[in-house]
Structure formats: structure tokens, C-alpha cells
Design an enzyme around this catalytic site. Structure first.
Site, PDB file in Angstrom:
ATOM      1  N   GLU A 230       0.815  -1.110  -0.018  1.00  0.00           N
ATOM      2  CA  GLU A 230       0.092   0.142  -0.133  1.00  0.00           C
ATOM      3  C   GLU A 230       0.981   1.383   0.059  1.00  0.00           C
ATOM      4  O   GLU A 230       1.718   1.250   0.815  1.00  0.00           O
ATOM      5  CB  GLU A 230      -0.973  -0.031   1.343  1.00  0.00           C
ATOM      6  CG  GLU A 230      -1.866   1.213   1.469  1.00  0.00           C
ATOM      7  CD  GLU A 230      -2.591   1.159   2.671  1.00  0.00           C
ATOM      8  OE1 GLU A 230      -3.027   1.963   3.258  1.00  0.00           O
ATOM      9  OE2 GLU A 230      -2.707   0.002   3.360  1.00  0.00           O
ATOM     10  N   ASP A 232       0.349   4.990   0.478  1.00  0.00           N
ATOM     11  CA  ASP A 232      -0.686   6.200   0.911  1.00  0.00           C
ATOM     12  C   ASP A 232      -0.133   7.572   0.258  1.00  0.00           C
ATOM     13  O   ASP A 232       0.775   8.306   0.958  1.00  0.00           O
ATOM     14  CB  ASP A 232      -0.821   6.114   2.160  1.00  0.00           C
ATOM     15  CG  ASP A 232      -1.589   5.011   2.858  1.00  0.00           C
ATOM     16  OD1 ASP A 232      -2.298   4.610   2.050  1.00  0.00           O
ATOM     17  OD2 ASP A 232      -1.357   4.546   3.998  1.00  0.00           O
ATOM     18  N   GLU A 235      -3.612  10.853   3.078  1.00  0.00           N
ATOM     19  CA  GLU A 235      -4.542  10.769   3.952  1.00  0.00           C
ATOM     20  C   GLU A 235      -4.684  12.080   4.708  1.00  0.00           C
ATOM     21  O   GLU A 235      -3.694  12.726   5.234  1.00  0.00           O
ATOM     22  CB  GLU A 235      -4.046   9.748   4.908  1.00  0.00           C
ATOM     23  CG  GLU A 235      -3.962   8.168   4.360  1.00  0.00           C
ATOM     24  CD  GLU A 235      -3.654   7.036   5.533  1.00  0.00           C
ATOM     25  OE1 GLU A 235      -4.764   6.426   5.687  1.00  0.00           O
ATOM     26  OE2 GLU A 235      -2.843   6.881   5.640  1.00  0.00           O
ATOM     27  N   HIS A 246       3.968   1.479   2.582  1.00  0.00           N
ATOM     28  CA  HIS A 246       3.639   0.399   3.666  1.00  0.00           C
ATOM     29  C   HIS A 246       4.090  -0.933   2.540  1.00  0.00           C
ATOM     30  O   HIS A 246       3.230  -1.259   1.801  1.00  0.00           O
ATOM     31  CB  HIS A 246       2.498  -0.125   3.896  1.00  0.00           C
ATOM     32  CG  HIS A 246       1.670   1.113   4.549  1.00  0.00           C
ATOM     33  ND1 HIS A 246       1.464   0.872   6.048  1.00  0.00           N
ATOM     34  CD2 HIS A 246       1.095   2.174   4.566  1.00  0.00           C
ATOM     35  CE1 HIS A 246       0.818   1.895   6.698  1.00  0.00           C
ATOM     36  NE2 HIS A 246       0.533   3.154   5.749  1.00  0.00           N
TER      37      HIS A 246
END
Length: 459
Positions: A230, A232, A235, A246
Site C-alpha cells: 500500500e 498512501d 491521507e 507500506h
């Protein structure tokens, strides 16, 4: 006649192989959206895309139209176990605007937080499609990804997230023949938290061991989770933001079992093949409390552009990921990410050195390096990732990890604890859903291309 003959053949095939079926009661019509590919020098070409909503939001029913899933419980008749559930149940077409509060307009998509129709819908999770049946894959090494965002109505406890995950481009249909719904119906979701609240994983139901949530009337947790890498990109609410890679040992989607999934639903958060914490760059957490927010350097009362650059060691698309760089553009001005003021942690971009220094300074568990660090994140980017656009609130940690002091029992003056200016009593979902029911986020002007090609640089 031929239509019904095809449907009969499909149903017979599904019964033989335990099929997770597409529904036929509501047409699945994807809202359209445009985005752009850019070359060096800033020449951009428009692309026609579509969006689909995640299968977890969809109506799940049997062939007679009765619910397979009601509230946060499964039908014992239709779903006595994972495989039988996939055989008996279908994912239905979505009514995007009226039920889910999702609308598009040219290059923009708006996600409303609370939508009241026959029931109450909270937030959404969407995927960008290349066409009706396949997700758009992005390959971002030595590239940049930019978009405009309006977070002006997203207050404490909300998260408008735009990110990449290593989903299968077809939603898992080729790998899991029991999944006949595919990307068209938003199947195949995964992320680095290895979520166990998904209704279907790898072509099976997630019925076995399902425990309804005690504090959420719509969700629960099953024996299985769905893991993958993942990235990101974004956010945020109007008080705080973070960019976070991640990595995972195996970055493609894979199914995990019970406590081996790690994350918030398991006894050991760090038990999975993925890094649940990541290596985040949150300006507030890195010491600059006036960089991002209403009236701040990046003023969240107005729309701005977010640019994420993926730098490689040799300046090629086949090199090793060496840095993740963040820029903002607002009112015609390019704004570099704020510099860290945390003792022992320097710079304003995510590099392997930055991540090593941050983990040490914050005394955080180093699951980032355990799962391959920045290089492993680069491997996932090289293989292609799917774009996710979402809006959600947090029933586990009330979004305090993003916009407040967390853990709440830690000294807020300790490095790494303070992440935003929100109160530690903010973010309770029932309060957020009542107070900010009219909240929304708008993502627009998505561009992908060569470094420094998707935005205008002003000196």
C-alpha cells in the site's frame, strides 16, 4: 431467449465451481472521469476512465433477491461457510449518487460522507478503471502523481484518502475462477492492514469465524484478511495529512488467516507479511505545526494541488526507489514539503535514511525494514498498482493516529506522539457522523507523468 440461455449457463457454471456472481437486478453503470498522462515539458494527454465502488459497499443477495448479508450478519441459510456463500450470493450493481453519495463531473469525483436513502451509507471506497472490466494500473517509478483536492469540509476524525494498492487488474478473476464479478463490481481489495472486514476475499466469502462489530452496525471481522502493498499518497482532513509507504514481503494480493493477518483485528498487530505502520511523513508530527491547516502555509480552506514524486537511484523507471518527495501547489506557488525539526531526523522527503532515523527518534517498532523498507515499496510500484479514492471515519482508533496525539496515554511532548491539533476526544464515529454528516471531499485534475511534468513551476 439468448440472454436467458447465457444466464442459465452462467449459473450452472457457478454452481459447479462455487461462483461469486455479478448481480442482475440493477445495472452496473460506472460513472465516467477523465485524467491525464504527461510527458517531459508538460504536454499532457487526456484519458477516459471510469470509477467503480468497492464490493464491500454493495448489496449482496441470493438468486431470489433476498439478503445474504443484513446489518453486520450473514444469512445462515445462504452462507453457512465461505465457499457456499460464494456459490449462493451475488454482488449487485450500484446506485452511485442516490445510495452512495458519489458523483463525477469531467475530471472530478465528489465523495459525500453520509448519504441517506432507504438506509444510511457512510463514506465510500472507489477504484479507477481503465475500462468496464479492468482497473487502471499505474507504474510510478521515476514518475510523479498529482491531483487537486478540496478538504475544506473534512474536520477532525475524517480521512479523505487517495492511495495505491497492489490489487489484481481484473479484481482477481484470473487467479480465482470462483470470482465471476471481477473488477467491474469492485472485487479484490487488499491493503497493508490485511483487513478482515471484507465480505469476499480471493473468490470466497469471509463467513467462517465472522464476528459482528460491537460498535458498528454494518461491519464485522472474519477468519480471513486480504494483504498487499500500500502506498498512501494522501491521507488527510483539514487539520492534518500524511504520506506513507507500506511494503509487504509479497506485494501482490494474498489471503491471510486469523491472527496471522496482524492489524487491529488480531492479537499481534505486526504478525502479517505487511508493514501496518509504514514510514509516514506528517508535517505536524515532524515538528512543523503551522505548515498544513486552515490559514496555514498550505491553506486547507481552499483547493490545492498535491504532487508526489518517486525518485529512483539511477533516474530510470527500472531503478531502485530512493526517495518519495512531496510538493504542493496553491495560488500559483509551488510549496515544498516542510523540513523536519525532530532532533536526529533531517530533511523533508521519505528516504531509507529518513525512515531509519524516524523509527529511532520516535522509538517506534521498525516493521518497515522488517518487510523490505523503501526498496520493497519500489518493487510494488514497478509492478503496477491500482488507485483508490476514499472517505472514511475510524471505529478502531478514531483517526487520532492522523490528527491528534496518539497513543492517547503518551506524553504529547514526546517526539512522534503529536500528529495534529485535534483533541484526543475528537473522532468518535457516532459524533463525527452526526456533526459532519454533510462533509465531502473532491478529488480532481488527476495527472501522471514524468517528474515535474504535471504542474507549473513558478520561480
Amino acid at each position: 431467449m439468448y440472454k436467458y440461455l447465457f444466464l442459465t449457463i452462467l449459473l450452472l457454471t457457478c454452481n459447479l465451481v462455487n461462483c461469486q456472481k455479478p448481480g442482475a437486478l440493477n445495472p452496473e453503470v460506472h460513472p465516467s472521469i477523465t485524467w491525464q498522462e504527461c510527458q517531459e515539458g508538460g504536454k499532457c494527454t487526456s484519458k477516459n476512465g471510469e470509477i467503480t465502488i468497492d464490493a464491500n459497499w454493495r448489496w449482496v443477495h441470493n438468486d431470489q433477491g433476498s439478503n445474504c448479508y443484513t446489518g453486520n450478519t450473514w444469512s445462515a441459510k445462504d452462507c453457512p461457510d465461505d465457499k457456499t456463500c460464494a456459490e449462493n450470493c451475488a454482488l449487485e450493481g450500484a446506485q452511485y449518487s442516490s445510495v452512495y453519495g458519489v458523483t463525477t463531473n469531467k475530471d472530478a469525483v465528489r465523495l459525500n460522507f453520509v448519504t441517506q436513502s432507504q438506509g444510511k451509507n457512510i463514506g465510500s471506497r472507489l477504484f479507477l478503471m481503465e475500462n468496464e472490466t479492468n482497473y487502471q494500473m499505474f507504474y510510478l517509478l521515476n514518475q510523479e502523481f498529482s491531483f487537486d483536492v478540496d478538504v475544506s469540509s473534512l474536520d477532525c476524525g475524517l480521512n479523505g484518502a487517495l492511495y495505491l494498492v497492489s490489487m489484481d487488474s481484473d479484481g482477481g478473476m484470473a487467479r480465482f475462477p470462483t470470482n465471476q464479478a471481477g473488477a467491474k463490481f469492485g472485487t479484490g481489495y487488499c491493503d497493508a492492514q490485511c483487513p478482515r472486514d471484507l465480505k469476499f476475499i480471493s473468490g470466497e466469502g469471509n463467513v467462517d469465524g465472522w464476528v459482528p462489530s460491537s460498535n458498528n452496525p454494518n461491519t464485522g471481522v472474519g477468519n480471513h484478511g486480504s494483504c498487499c502493498a500500500e502506498m498512501d499518497l494522501w491521507e488527510a482532513n483539514n487539520m492534518a495529512t500524511a504520506v506513507t509507504p507500506h511494503p509487504c514481503d509479497t506485494h501482490k494480493q494474498s489471503m491471510c488467516d486469523t491472527d496471522a493477518c496482524g492489524g487491529s483485528a488480531s492479537s499481534n498487530r505486526y504478525a502479517s507479511i505487511c508493514d501496518p505502520d509504514g514510514c509516514d511523513y506528517n508535517p505536524y508530527r515532524m515538528g512543523n505545526t503551522t505548515f498544513f491547516g486552515p490559514g496555514s502555509t498550505v491553506d486547507t480552506k481552499s483547493v490545492f494541488t498535491v504532487v508526489t514524486q518517486f525518485i529512483t537511484d539511477d533516474g530510470t523507471t527500472s531503478g531502485t526507489l530512493s526517495a518519495i518527495r512531496r510538493l504542493y501547489v496553491q495560488n500559483g506557488q509551488v510549496i515544498s514539503q516542510s523540513e523536519s525539526t525532530v532532533p536526529g531526523v533531517s530533511g523533508n522527503e521519505i528516504s531509507q535514511h529518513f525512515c531509519d532515523s524516524q523509527k529511532e527518534a520516535f522509538n517506534d517498532p521498525d516493521s518497515f525494514n522488517k518487510h523490505g523498507g523503501l526498496a520493497a515499496m519500489g518493487d510494488a510500484l514497478k509492478d503496477g498498482m491500482v488507485l483508490v479514492l476514499s472517505l472514511w471515519d475510524d471505529y478502531f482508533a478514531e483517526m487520532l493516529w492522523l490528527d491528534s496525539s496518539y497513543p492517547t496515554n503518551a506524553d504529547a511532548s514526546k517526539p512522534g506522539v503529536a500528529r495534529g491539533g485535534c483533541s484526543t476526544t475528537s473522532g468518535v464515529p457516532t459524533d463525527v457522523e452526526s456533526k459532519y454528516a454533510n462533509a465531502y471531499v473532491i478529488y480532481s485534475n488527476i495527472k501522471v507523468g514524468a517528474l515535474n511534468s504535471t504542474f507549473t513551476q513558478h520561480k
